[in-house]
Scaffold this motif. Structure first.
Motif, PDB file in Angstrom:
ATOM      1  N   MET A  10      42.461  37.804  36.429  1.00 47.32           N
ATOM      2  CA  MET A  10      42.241  39.087  35.771  1.00 47.32           C
ATOM      3  C   MET A  10      42.388  38.955  34.254  1.00 47.32           C
ATOM      4  SD  MET A  10      44.221  41.658  38.407  1.00 47.32           S
ATOM      5  CE  MET A  10      43.225  43.118  38.064  1.00 47.32           C
ATOM      6  N   HIS A  11      41.614  39.769  33.543  1.00 47.19           N
ATOM      7  CA  HIS A  11      41.615  39.710  32.083  1.00 47.19           C
ATOM      8  C   HIS A  11      41.682  41.115  31.494  1.00 47.19           C
ATOM      9  CE1 HIS A  11      40.661  35.417  32.174  1.00 47.19           C
ATOM     10  NE2 HIS A  11      39.804  35.706  33.130  1.00 47.19           N
ATOM     11  N   TRP A  12      42.362  41.227  30.362  1.00 47.15           N
ATOM     12  CA  TRP A  12      42.559  42.519  29.725  1.00 47.15           C
ATOM     13  C   TRP A  12      41.371  42.934  28.867  1.00 47.15           C
ATOM     14  CZ3 TRP A  12      46.115  45.921  30.956  1.00 47.15           C
ATOM     15  CH2 TRP A  12      47.340  45.494  31.467  1.00 47.15           C
ATOM     16  N   PRO A  50      43.717  50.856  28.397  1.00 49.94           N
ATOM     17  CA  PRO A  50      43.996  49.494  28.861  1.00 49.94           C
ATOM     18  C   PRO A  50      43.427  49.269  30.266  1.00 49.94           C
ATOM     19  CG  PRO A  50      45.963  50.494  27.925  1.00 49.94           C
ATOM     20  CD  PRO A  50      44.958  51.591  28.080  1.00 49.94           C
ATOM     21  N   MET A  51      42.681  48.186  30.420  1.00 49.06           N
ATOM     22  CA  MET A  51      42.058  47.836  31.693  1.00 49.06           C
ATOM     23  C   MET A  51      42.321  46.371  31.997  1.00 49.06           C
ATOM     24  SD  MET A  51      38.340  49.678  31.189  1.00 49.06           S
ATOM     25  CE  MET A  51      38.295  49.612  29.396  1.00 49.06           C
ATOM     26  N   LEU A  52      42.672  46.064  33.226  1.00 46.85           N
ATOM     27  CA  LEU A  52      42.882  44.691  33.683  1.00 46.85           C
ATOM     28  C   LEU A  52      41.923  44.453  34.836  1.00 46.85           C
ATOM     29  CD1 LEU A  52      44.584  42.096  33.320  1.00 46.85           C
ATOM     30  CD2 LEU A  52      46.204  43.046  34.983  1.00 46.85           C
ATOM     31  N   GLN A  53      40.937  43.579  34.633  1.00 47.51           N
ATOM     32  CA  GLN A  53      39.841  43.442  35.589  1.00 47.51           C
ATOM     33  C   GLN A  53      39.608  41.987  35.992  1.00 47.51           C
ATOM     34  OE1 GLN A  53      36.627  46.775  35.050  1.00 47.51           O
ATOM     35  NE2 GLN A  53      36.592  45.483  33.227  1.00 47.51           N
ATOM     36  N   PHE A  54      38.946  41.826  37.125  1.00 48.89           N
ATOM     37  CA  PHE A  54      38.466  40.514  37.567  1.00 48.89           C
ATOM     38  C   PHE A  54      36.955  40.597  37.750  1.00 48.89           C
ATOM     39  CE2 PHE A  54      39.545  42.929  41.365  1.00 48.89           C
ATOM     40  CZ  PHE A  54      38.457  42.724  42.201  1.00 48.89           C
ATOM     41  N   ALA A  55      36.282  39.471  37.617  1.00 52.49           N
ATOM     42  CA  ALA A  55      34.833  39.405  37.807  1.00 52.49           C
ATOM     43  C   ALA A  55      34.516  39.110  39.267  1.00 52.49           C
ATOM     44  CB  ALA A  55      34.232  38.320  36.912  1.00 52.49           C
ATOM     45  N   CYS A  56      33.458  39.741  39.773  1.00 51.32           N
ATOM     46  CA  CYS A  56      33.072  39.537  41.170  1.00 51.32           C
ATOM     47  C   CYS A  56      31.560  39.678  41.291  1.00 51.32           C
ATOM     48  CB  CYS A  56      33.765  40.556  42.069  1.00 51.32           C
ATOM     49  SG  CYS A  56      33.450  40.314  43.831  1.00 51.32           S
ATOM     50  N   ASN A 162      24.238  45.346  38.616  1.00 54.42           N
ATOM     51  CA  ASN A 162      23.534  44.322  39.387  1.00 54.42           C
ATOM     52  C   ASN A 162      24.144  42.962  39.083  1.00 54.42           C
ATOM     53  OD1 ASN A 162      22.420  44.896  36.862  1.00 54.42           O
ATOM     54  ND2 ASN A 162      20.632  45.793  37.777  1.00 54.42           N
ATOM     55  N   GLY A 163      24.252  42.137  40.091  1.00 55.43           N
ATOM     56  CA  GLY A 163      24.878  40.844  39.904  1.00 55.43           C
ATOM     57  C   GLY A 163      26.375  40.963  39.749  1.00 55.43           C
ATOM     58  N   GLU A 164      26.928  40.175  38.821  1.00 49.83           N
ATOM     59  CA  GLU A 164      28.369  40.163  38.616  1.00 49.83           C
ATOM     60  C   GLU A 164      28.848  41.455  37.957  1.00 49.83           C
ATOM     61  OE1 GLU A 164      30.836  36.557  37.260  1.00 49.83           O
ATOM     62  OE2 GLU A 164      30.657  37.776  35.452  1.00 49.83           O
ATOM     63  N   ILE A 165      29.937  41.975  38.464  1.00 47.29           N
ATOM     64  CA  ILE A 165      30.578  43.140  37.859  1.00 47.29           C
ATOM     65  C   ILE A 165      32.032  42.787  37.568  1.00 47.29           C
ATOM     66  CG2 ILE A 165      29.078  44.819  39.019  1.00 47.29           C
ATOM     67  CD1 ILE A 165      31.441  45.316  40.976  1.00 47.29           C
ATOM     68  N   LYS A 166      32.708  43.681  36.876  1.00 46.58           N
ATOM     69  CA  LYS A 166      34.138  43.545  36.641  1.00 46.58           C
ATOM     70  C   LYS A 166      34.821  44.821  37.096  1.00 46.58           C
ATOM     71  CE  LYS A 166      33.716  40.348  32.775  1.00 46.58           C
ATOM     72  NZ  LYS A 166      33.999  40.112  31.333  1.00 46.58           N
ATOM     73  N   CYS A 167      35.895  44.685  37.856  1.00 48.94           N
ATOM     74  CA  CYS A 167      36.634  45.851  38.303  1.00 48.94           C
ATOM     75  C   CYS A 167      38.114  45.510  38.385  1.00 48.94           C
ATOM     76  CB  CYS A 167      36.111  46.380  39.635  1.00 48.94           C
ATOM     77  SG  CYS A 167      36.275  45.263  41.033  1.00 48.94           S
TER      78      CYS A 167
END
Length: 208
Positions: A10-12, A50-56, A162-167
């Protein structure tokens, strides 16, 4: 889907001053005058929560977690899930403090730089589970009080998903406030939102 939740991936975006991050719990203090909103009705743009997300890149998955909200105390204090593509295209779903008697469950969907907001009142709560499910560029947001029985909050479309997102997760305090938002019991796995089995798609429908 074999991918499991990995807090290390995860990234800020708009990182808070400090945070505690582990596989079991993530917590951080919100920053005053932070929010996510674009234009509609209020005519302002606020893009600094502030958001902490991972790519999927998986097209079909569900992501859920528990939000502990007991420290919130000021109107509009909020914490929940976020899917942020860019400043004009994102969604968030959260529990929001209103007063000591009730809270708001809300979902904001922003396409092309304009936000909309759906909300419902619930008795004042200190914790809740949220779940985001993806089927290509369509999404379902749900909440649960026990982590087992989920209830629909919103079905929506993100045109640029579409494709990779971050959540991931977010929390913010739009007014002069700060509180500790706590997130636990993360789960990332197969899509719990089953394919529609009723009316068939129109003949000219082509999935993304």
């Amino acid at each position: 889907m074999e991918t499991k939740f990995n807090h290390l991936a995860m990234h800020w975006l708009n990182a808070p001053a400090s945070a505690t991050i582990s596989a079991q719990e993530i917590n951080f203090d919100t920053v005053p005058h932070t929010d996510l909103w674009q234009r509609t009705y209020y005519h302002f743009r606020n893009d600094n929560a502030p958001m902490l997300q991972f790519a999927c890149s998986e097209q079909f998955f569900s992501f859920s977690f528990k939000v502990i909200f007991a420290a919130a105390h000021q109107r509009f204090d909020q914490a929940g899930l976020v899917l942020y593509l860019d400043s004009d295209n994102w969604l968030k779903a959260s529990v929001e403090y209103e007063n000591g008697q009730f809270s708001h469950l809300g979902a904001v969907v922003t396409n092309g730089g304009f936000s909309d907001w759906s909300t419902q009142e619930v008795s004042a709560i200190s914790e809740i589970y949220l779940r985001l499910s993806r089927r290509a560029d369509d999404f379902k947001i749900e909440y649960s009080l026990d982590g087992t029985n989920y209830h629909q909050m919103r079905i929506c479309h993100l045109a640029k998903a579409n494709g990779e997102i971050k959540c991931g997760i977010y929390a913010c305090s739009p007014e002069e406030s700060s509180f500790k938002a706590i997130f636990r019991e993360f789960n990332l796995g197969p899509c719990m939102w089953q394919a529609h089995d009723g009316q068939q798609p129109d003949e000219d429908y082509a999935p993304a």
